[in-house]
Design a protein around this motif. Sequence first.
Motif, PDB file in Angstrom:
ATOM      1  N   THR A  53       1.451  11.681  44.629  1.00 52.04           N
ATOM      2  CA  THR A  53       1.537  12.378  43.350  1.00 52.04           C
ATOM      3  C   THR A  53       1.418  11.357  42.222  1.00 52.04           C
ATOM      4  O   THR A  53       1.779  10.193  42.382  1.00 52.04           O
ATOM      5  N   ARG A  55       2.880  10.449  38.588  1.00 53.02           N
ATOM      6  CA  ARG A  55       4.099  10.765  37.852  1.00 53.02           C
ATOM      7  C   ARG A  55       4.149   9.989  36.542  1.00 53.02           C
ATOM      8  O   ARG A  55       3.736   8.844  36.475  1.00 53.02           O
ATOM      9  N   THR A  70       6.198   3.256  45.002  1.00 49.70           N
ATOM     10  CA  THR A  70       5.646   3.517  43.671  1.00 49.70           C
ATOM     11  C   THR A  70       4.587   2.462  43.368  1.00 49.70           C
ATOM     12  O   THR A  70       4.797   1.271  43.625  1.00 49.70           O
ATOM     13  N   ASN A 165       9.632  15.116  38.046  1.00 52.95           N
ATOM     14  CA  ASN A 165       8.608  15.195  37.002  1.00 52.95           C
ATOM     15  C   ASN A 165       8.863  14.240  35.840  1.00 52.95           C
ATOM     16  O   ASN A 165       7.981  14.050  34.997  1.00 52.95           O
ATOM     17  N   GLN A 168       9.768   7.947  37.123  1.00 51.10           N
ATOM     18  CA  GLN A 168       8.639   7.358  37.855  1.00 51.10           C
ATOM     19  C   GLN A 168       9.151   6.602  39.084  1.00 51.10           C
ATOM     20  O   GLN A 168       9.377   5.388  39.059  1.00 51.10           O
TER      21      GLN A 168
END
Length: 386
Positions: A53, A55, A70, A165, A168
């Motif tokens: 995803t 973010r 991440t 949402n 991060q």
Amino acid sequence: MAERIGGAEAVIDLKPGSSIPISYHPSFGPHDDLLLLEADDTLVSDIFSQRVTLRGLPDEDAVLCTKSKTFAIKFVGNSNSMFLIPPSSSDDDTNINNRQLVSVLKISPGNMELVEVSPRLDKLKQLLLANPFGAAEVDAMMDDNDDDNNEKKGVKLYTWTDLVNTVQASDEELSVGLQSLSAVEIDGYWRVIDENYLDVILRMLLHNCVLNYWSFDDLDEDEVVSALVADEFPSKLASHCLRVFASRVNSSGTGKWKLEPRLVCLHFARLVLRDEKMRLESFMEEWKKKIPDGMEGRFEMLEGEVLTETIGIETRVYTFSVRSLPSTPAERFSILFKHRSKWEWKDLEPYLRDLHVPRLSMEGLLLKYTRRAQPKADAPPVFSAR
């Protein structure tokens, strides 16, 4: 006539030392919506399996998250021309003199690169600490008909989806961040518990231990929760108190817990100090009064939570918690060296222990952000800002 292979496939199968003619595609142009992304095989698999995803809020640089990591997204320019050639279609590719011709849709000036980074969890801390759950909310929590209570008060709370949402970090990193803040999900919202209210629950738990002759090393969760519920504490927070101040006796899920002396003693040390500076002797005296019988408070338990300073013959102790420091190394070191220009390793290490930067060891962090000096061969090293 030679066999046609078509478009991008022809380039992929091109043998070393051979060539192929190219032309402009009928739709050739800048195509700003098409970007090249460089990724390793594992990431490619996650991307095509839709396990990633993007973010970030509109005013932030986006990050790409897998289940557990991440990645920052950086643009890398390229001095060589990179041609984007689409898959073949009957309209795109032609043959000239038995040679295949492929069409270039776009010339890309570079590509996007993924660089693993630490999760950006400072925002999580900021969001949850803005509205801690306190005693005033207990009545509202117990009232099933007051679902809109928080909205009426204008308090912003966050569900798991809201945090995903907004923060991060990957899902696993976000879960670890919530755990490190001792957050708990209440009525679908993730909250941190006000320290004063948590103190009330802990004191009642310790009171019940004395009243019911419970061993600190063998607490039954059902019994503890039942007793605290009888004292009008929500069962959710009764269980949470165990998770904050105790550890499971074993991993078999038997519901047995052991109070951790360090966690309990650290809690009472914070309450004694608050934001004050105290003479070390006075602090130790007051602290020991707060610690429950059967536990022993040692000053080493407070690493990363308090510091001392010596003025003349007097030593004072004060709160300086690693929990209050930013998680990014540059900001962390900046604050540390503003607080003290020079640090001995025994004092500095507790404030760096939780820093985890991909591809950078602790030694690498020290080399990057500090200068190391050792006045004498047998003296401990001293670190200052680089």
